[in-house]
Scaffold this motif. Sequence first.
Motif: not given
Length: 319
Positions: A229-236
Amino acid sequence: MNVLRFVLRRLVEMAATLLGASFVIFGAMYLAPGSPASFLLSGRSPSPAALRAINAQYHLDAPFAVRYFRWLGQLLHGDFGRSITYRTDVSRLLADRLPATLLLVAMALLLVLVVGLTLGRIGAVRGGAVDSTILLTTTLAVGTPSFVAAVLLQGLFALRLHWFPAGGTGDGLGQMLWHLTLPAVALALYLIGMLARVSRSAMLDVLGQEHVTVALSRGVPKRKVIGRHVFRNALGTVLTTGGLIVSTLLVCTVLVESAFGVGGIGQLLELSITTKDFPTVQAISLIMVGLFMAVNLVVDLLHPLVDPRVAHGPGRSAG
């Protein structure tokens, strides 16, 4: 079909932008003081006949519009013209020097992504003294220009410790990778600091959202929550800086290649500007504009894969 229409529209926009950029690039060179003839004559006072011959050879005596459309027609046929300084086709010069620059940019980009994202993730997750240390380190990195980093790295690791070559590109892929290590670090240092801070900030924003708090309160392992959740959403958020990162790498190659004597298009651009080599400067500038737009297109295509809530085109959603 939506993706296909998006790509087609962007390609049309890129073609129009390249056309406008070609006009600006071509015109800007002729607004600069001096001329190719003055370089070719090396300060000598030529006879009117000799000056006319040089102007005729490089079409410098033709009206601006005629020169521009002749050059544009050559570009459409893959002909970048003939270098005034090196007396050879610009295409050959680019073919000889472009691989070194592309490899240097690729190595620097890999360092930026791996080190920058890792530092940002560790700072956001660990916090405390670790986060403060990373913030201090990245602040120093952001405040160090590429040419300063090049001089420091060259002096320490090449001239004092003799771990790496002080310049050049070497022969073969292995030698090139070894010779380009220090230039890649110098080129990437500023962007590592920037990406680390951006990714840290983006992850902290996601960590504070309700769905993350709920997941952690229900006993979902923190590592799983961070990764899914955290890392993937921040990748945007991080991905939106991709165009800026690549454009900065392309611009800073001029300084870094000159400092390390890397025979790439960055060093070629600097020498060509100095000698008023109009065809070479125009070709390299247009290629850099094209690469920048291509990277932005790739970033826009990857964004929905990283964040499914994003769709191609304004006002649309993936749901």
